[in-house]
Design an enzyme around this catalytic site. Structure first.
Site, PDB file in Angstrom:
ATOM      1  N   ARG A  93       4.833  -4.003  -0.695  1.00 40.75           N
ATOM      2  CA  ARG A  93       4.729  -4.494   0.685  1.00 40.75           C
ATOM      3  C   ARG A  93       4.196  -5.920   0.697  1.00 40.75           C
ATOM      4  O   ARG A  93       3.174  -6.208   0.101  1.00 40.75           O
ATOM      5  CB  ARG A  93       3.769  -3.606   1.479  1.00 40.75           C
ATOM      6  CG  ARG A  93       3.949  -2.151   1.206  1.00 40.75           C
ATOM      7  CD  ARG A  93       2.817  -1.306   1.802  1.00 40.75           C
ATOM      8  NE  ARG A  93       2.756  -1.403   3.248  1.00 40.75           N
ATOM      9  CZ  ARG A  93       1.779  -0.873   3.975  1.00 40.75           C
ATOM     10  NH1 ARG A  93       0.767  -0.263   3.383  1.00 40.75           N
ATOM     11  NH2 ARG A  93       1.798  -0.973   5.278  1.00 40.75           N
ATOM     12  N   GLY A 102       8.158  -8.212  10.859  1.00 38.03           N
ATOM     13  CA  GLY A 102       9.562  -8.173  10.480  1.00 38.03           C
ATOM     14  C   GLY A 102      10.019  -9.314   9.599  1.00 38.03           C
ATOM     15  O   GLY A 102      11.168  -9.347   9.175  1.00 38.03           O
ATOM     16  N   ARG A 337      -4.445  -3.422  11.934  1.00 38.65           N
ATOM     17  CA  ARG A 337      -4.644  -4.845  12.192  1.00 38.65           C
ATOM     18  C   ARG A 337      -4.990  -4.990  13.670  1.00 38.65           C
ATOM     19  O   ARG A 337      -4.738  -4.078  14.464  1.00 38.65           O
ATOM     20  CB  ARG A 337      -3.385  -5.651  11.868  1.00 38.65           C
ATOM     21  CG  ARG A 337      -2.190  -5.214  12.681  1.00 38.65           C
ATOM     22  CD  ARG A 337      -0.928  -5.964  12.294  1.00 38.65           C
ATOM     23  NE  ARG A 337       0.245  -5.250  12.786  1.00 38.65           N
ATOM     24  CZ  ARG A 337       1.473  -5.457  12.363  1.00 38.65           C
ATOM     25  NH1 ARG A 337       1.720  -6.338  11.434  1.00 38.65           N
ATOM     26  NH2 ARG A 337       2.470  -4.777  12.864  1.00 38.65           N
TER      27      ARG A 337
HETATM   28  P1  ADP Z   1       5.687  -4.336   7.865  1.00 40.24           P
HETATM   29  O1  ADP Z   1       4.806  -5.450   7.475  1.00 40.24           O
HETATM   30  O2  ADP Z   1       7.076  -4.745   8.188  1.00 40.24           O
HETATM   31  O3  ADP Z   1       5.052  -3.461   8.889  1.00 40.24           O
HETATM   32  P2  ADP Z   1       4.836  -2.464   5.888  1.00 40.24           P
HETATM   33  O4  ADP Z   1       4.504  -2.957   4.541  1.00 40.24           O
HETATM   34  O5  ADP Z   1       3.714  -2.154   6.783  1.00 40.24           O
HETATM   35  O6  ADP Z   1       5.854  -3.455   6.570  1.00 40.24           O
HETATM   36  O7  ADP Z   1       5.711  -1.191   5.690  1.00 40.24           O
HETATM   37  C1  ADP Z   1       6.415  -0.597   6.712  1.00 40.24           C
HETATM   38  C2  ADP Z   1       6.232   0.869   6.727  1.00 40.24           C
HETATM   39  O8  ADP Z   1       6.561   1.438   5.492  1.00 40.24           O
HETATM   40  C3  ADP Z   1       4.807   1.339   6.957  1.00 40.24           C
HETATM   41  O9  ADP Z   1       4.486   1.351   8.309  1.00 40.24           O
HETATM   42  C4  ADP Z   1       4.854   2.725   6.429  1.00 40.24           C
HETATM   43  O10 ADP Z   1       5.358   3.610   7.400  1.00 40.24           O
HETATM   44  C5  ADP Z   1       5.818   2.609   5.282  1.00 40.24           C
HETATM   45  N1  ADP Z   1       5.059   2.554   4.032  1.00 40.24           N
HETATM   46  C6  ADP Z   1       4.611   1.467   3.404  1.00 40.24           C
HETATM   47  N2  ADP Z   1       3.935   1.816   2.287  1.00 40.24           N
HETATM   48  C7  ADP Z   1       3.948   3.147   2.237  1.00 40.24           C
HETATM   49  C8  ADP Z   1       3.401   4.111   1.347  1.00 40.24           C
HETATM   50  N3  ADP Z   1       2.695   3.767   0.286  1.00 40.24           N
HETATM   51  N4  ADP Z   1       3.628   5.410   1.607  1.00 40.24           N
HETATM   52  C9  ADP Z   1       4.339   5.751   2.697  1.00 40.24           C
HETATM   53  N5  ADP Z   1       4.880   4.923   3.566  1.00 40.24           N
HETATM   54  C10 ADP Z   1       4.694   3.607   3.352  1.00 40.24           C
HETATM   55 MG    MG Z   2       3.446  -2.517   8.775  1.00 45.55          MG
END
Ligand code: ADP
Ligand code: MG
Ligand code: MG
Length: 874
Positions: A93, A102, A337
């Site tokens: 991430r 996004g 956040r």
């Molecule tokens: P954004 O910055 O676009 O929100 P994120 O990194 O928060 O992206 O990831 C989007 C979504 O992916 C998270 O809200 C979560 O639902 C899912 N996600 C991310 N990491 C994990 C994880 N380790 N286990 C399960 N779901 C995850």
């Molecule tokens: Mg997120």
């Protein structure tokens, strides 16, 4: 010592945003306070910057450090990367210092391959889940890392669904999923010319690199430009063990705000989807359910979530935007956040949190971005017209405000229409980061799909743009540039109107009306007024503008331009006569005609302002601005004012200038034609006498001379003003006080301000001209290169929008210090565009100006900005 690039979640905290990014710092903080966060680690923003320094390659040391942390993670979880028994899967991430919705891409289920998918299936006893995860992984990885367009994968998925007549992704069987995966892999082979990478460690490094790369993608850059986020910050990468919301009917995923981000109401607000993973909620593929409904489906998880949400809000002392996943009834937190919110919500939340004792007033004042208030200072629909308007559809009230415009179906068309002076509404099936420029340019956004936390909704709220999302009734055909609703077809260019407060879509354009400051907004403004030391004035040329500004809290007029009064239809012939006059006598005759008009103007303005101070600037622009230039217009004017065409043409020729900005204007006009200023001073003083006698309003006009560069210019004009004013006062039976001051807008004036202050009772910094003359480029022409200057980071921001504190600011400081040496009590203000810019206001506070002056609609913004400046510079 070598730099540490990787931090386990246990090693960080919320203060470490610049190193770990917002997401990483908050994951660390939640881990620290004992919340259920899947373990993981963060590759720092320094690593990202190092990557760019290293010509976009990850060096061996960094790779070693990353894999060491991976081993630690394996031990902690008891699973192994690539294991054929208990495979560890992770998400990769991105996370920059400021959240950029996004803009960056997340990969889930990394670590899956043809073998680990089998192991996952056996270990969980859930084959469908394993293959669903694998197909998601291939799809995300291919999109983000291999740059194979998403739609090609969606196409395969849809084809499989159609083939078996399935409606939802959740209905896909194991066999369906296996078919899909097979087709996905073939697609990858075809597009990427290689097999889908099977080695988990290779997958991981590729993904980390892709996140680093995405920092520099064009969409992210546009977003950063828009929000003034510096380009050198870099992004962190979070690598986190997976939890699964797609394990069946006791699993799910969701997003929730601790308070309503549109209104501020203190009530959980959010959405979730059962048997789903990550982005499903925001992608608008299935329609999510409201968070309140979770109580019925999984009461224990819901209660736990409510507790955590309260805890987080109290911990951060701010409204939180929380992402969570439930795996087999167990709640995990994946992100928190400070939630983005509309201006209305920001105010309600801040004021209520003060009343709830969570924060103090100063915190509330500092927390609200003054610029955001802009959202509340704009018109809403006129009720009568609204009642008559035809509602054609209902969507979600994703971001408040009222918008009217012509419909366009892609960002490009919107940008084009807006550049041609139109108001545009962007209509999309759903928006994606590619649409960002259109979203910036348009007046409002309408989407057919997506919920309250969809891309369109989140981005629009951040920008304060009216948005109606998830309006399922409309059928959007982006290719043919039409949408249909209730059997009616709307074409590109047709007018519609949107009400983002309630989600209504109307046919045609609806007129709008002025906003008001009341309730919590009014309260916040009072708190601001209590702490600020800068006075707030307004730039207003008409009684109407003056009245609006007073309603918004203006304490005076800092700049009343008199030239606008010259352009009015009734007067322009007299103005022109004055300009083409060949003798003093002729000129005086014309000026005599103008005098009563000018006096009425000032009576109107003084009346609107009550006894608040009013600074009137004497005529500033070059005279040729008042004359026509085309042959046709010259001929017409000659007829009107009864002189021959040739003479008129000669006058127009004579007045033409090579550099009008540096030409015969400002006080130079009065040096050559003193009678113009004489007439204006008469008008000002006569008006002051009249409002005193007839309305008992005591004004002390502040007469301001523009464009002074030399002390002697001001001396001559000052003598003229005094003798003119005193003559009129003497012949009346009242006493009128007045002040004489000058703009400081020519660098020479700044540098000799001690001499100038001999004659000036006040200085008003005209920072538009001062910026032009300090930089030696004109505001009107700078558009051609300022974009490039910003791109090359010569300018962080357009210096006409945000004061150049280093250069222009230094001149201001010099002028102010010199001015005070001659006249310690000299009154100091600013009347350039910068008077309404919060950063510039902060600067004005710091150097000790007495007031800032800005356009009427900016007054509340300036009040708050001045309060922030007072709090932050204590
Ligand atoms: P954004 O910055 O676009 O929100 P994120 O990194 O928060 O992206 O990831 C989007 C979504 O992916 C998270 O809200 C979560 O639902 C899912 N996600 C991310 N990491 C994990 C994880 N380790 N286990 C399960 N779901 C995850
Ligand atoms: Mg997120
Ligand atoms: Mg000027």
């Amino acid at each position: 010592m070598k730099t540490k690039y990787v931090y386990a979640f246990e090693d960080g905290n919320k203060e470490m945003k610049s190193l770990l990014g917002g997401k990483g710092a908050n994951l660390a903080e939640m881990t620290k306070i004992g919340l259920p966060v899947p373990p993981g680690f963060t590759v720092s923003t320094e690593a990202c910057n190092q990557y760019y320094k290293n010509n976009k390659s990850i060096d061996d040391e960094m790779v070693d450090e990353l894999f060491q942390h991976l081993e630690l993670l394996e031990e902690k979880i008891g699973k192994k990367f690539g294991s054929n028994e208990h495979p560890l899967l992770v998400s990769v991430r991105s996370g920059s210092v400021f959240s950029m919705p996004g803009m960056m891409d997340t990969i889930l289920n990394l670590g899956l391959n043809d073998e680990t998918v089998v192991a996952l299936s056996i270990a969980t006893g859930n084959e469908r889940f394993a293959y669903d995860s694998y197909r998601r992984f291939i799809q995300m990885f291919s999109d983000v890392v291999l740059n194979i367009p998403k739609y090609k994968f969606e196409h395969i998925l849809d084809r499989e669904k159609d083939l078996h007549q399935l409606e939802l992704d959740t209905e896909l069987t194991v066999q369906n999923l296996k078919n899909i995966i097979q087709s996905y892999k073939e697609l990858v082979k075809k597009e990427w010319k290689k097999d889908f990478p099977q080695e988990p460690k290779e997958q991981l490094l590729m993904a980390v690199k892709a996140v680093f790369d995405s920092w520099d993608n064009p969409r992210a850059m546009v977003y950063r430009d828009l929000h003034d986020i510096p380009h050198h910050l870099g992004t962190a990468v979070n690598i986190q063990s997976m939890v699964f919301g797609n394990m069946g009917n006791t699993s799910g995923t969701g997003v929730a705000f601790t308070r309503n981000p549109s209104t501020g109401e203190r009530k959980l607000f959010g959405e979730f989807l059962m048997n789903a993973q990550g982005e499903d909620v925001v992608a608008g593929i299935r329609t999510p359910q409201s968070i309140a409904h979770l109580k019925n489906v999984m009461p224990e998880a819901y209660d736990q979530f409510v507790t955590v949400a309260n805890l987080l809000e109290n911990h951060y002392k701010d409204m939180q935007d929380i992402e969570f996943t439930i795996e087999n009834s167990k709640l995990y937190l994946l992100q928190t956040r400070n939630g983005k919110r509309t201006a209305a919500a920001a105010i309600n939340i801040a004021v209520e949190m003060v009343e709830e004792g969570i924060i103090d007033r100063n915190t509330a004042l500092v927390r609200i971005d003054p610029i955001q208030l802009d959202q509340l200072l704009h018109p809403t629909f006129e009720e009568k017209a609204l009642n008559e308007a035809e509602k054609i559809a209902q969507g979600l009230p994703a971001s408040p405000g009222a918008a009217t415009g012509r419909v366009y179906f892609n960002a490009h068309d919107v940008v084009k229409a807006v550049s041609e002076g139109e108001k545009a509404i962007l209509v999309r099936q759903e928006t994606s980061p590619e649409d960002i420029e259109g979203m910036v340019a348009c007046s409002g956004i309408l989407t057919a799909r997506g919920g309250m936390t969809s891309h369109a909704a989140v981005v629009a709220r951040g920008m304060g743009k009216c948005c109606v999302a998830g309006c399922g009734e409309i059928k959007v055909d982006e290719t043919n540039k039409i949408f249909k609703v209730n059997g009616e077809v709307y074409q590109e260019g047709d007018f519609i109107s949107l009400d983002g407060n309630i989600g209504n879509v109307y046919k045609g354009s609806i007129p709008t009306k002025e906003p008001e400051l009341s309730g919590n907004f009014g309260k916040l403004m009072e708190w601001a007024d209590d702490v600020r030391s800068l006075k707030i004035r307004t730039n207003a040329d008409t009684p109407r503008d003056a009245a609006i500004a007073v309603k918004f809290g203006a304490e005076g007029i800092g700049l009343c331009r008199t030239e606008h009064m010259f352009f009015e239809e009734e007067r322009i012939p007299a103005v022109r006569q004055m300009i083409v006059a060949k003798s003093l006598e002729e000129r005086m005759t014309a000026l005599d005609k103008l005098l009563p008009y000018q006096k009425e103007d000032f009576v109107g303005i003084f009346t609107a302002m009550g006894e608040r101070p009013v600074t009137v600037r004497l005529l500033d622009p070059p005279l040729h601005e008042f004359l026509p230039h085309s042959d046709e217009d010259i001929r017409m004017l000659a007829g009107q004012i009864n002189i021959d065409i040739k003479t008129l043409k000669e006058t127009v020729e004579e007045l033409k200038e090579f550099n009008p900005m540096l030409g015969h204007r400002g006080c130079r006009l009065a040096i050559t034609y003193p009678e113009i200023y004489e007439m204006q001073v008469k008008a000002i003083i006569m008006a002051a006498i009249e409002v005193k006698k007839e309305k008992n309003i005591h004004v002390e006009p502040e007469i301001m001379v523009p464009l002074i560069g030399h002390e002697k210019e001001l001396k001559i004009i000052k003598d003229l003003i005094i003798s003119t004013a005193n003559k009129i006062i003497a012949s009346s039976d009242t006493k009128i006080e007045y002040m004489i001051g000058t703009m400081i807008e020519v660098p020479r004036a700044a540098l000799t301000a001690d001499e100038i202050a001999e004659h000036a009772e006040f200085f008003s910094f005209g920072t538009n001209d001062l910026t032009q003359m300090t930089y030696a480029f004109s505001r009107d022409d700078s558009g051609k290169f300022i974009g490039e200057y910003r791109k090359k980071e010569i300018f962080e921001k357009d210096p006409f929008q945000r004061l150049d504190q280093v250069g222009v600011g230094k001149l201001m400081k010099i002028a102010l210090d010199l001015g005070k040496t001659t006249r310690p009590d000299i009154k100091l203000g600013i009347c350039g565009e910068h008077g309404g810019d919060p950063d510039s206001i902060d600067f004005c506070h710091r150097i000790g100006l007495h007031y800032v002056s800005c356009s009427p609609y900016r007054v509340p913004i300036a009040r708050l900005a001045a309060a922030r400046a007072a709090v932050l510079n204590k």
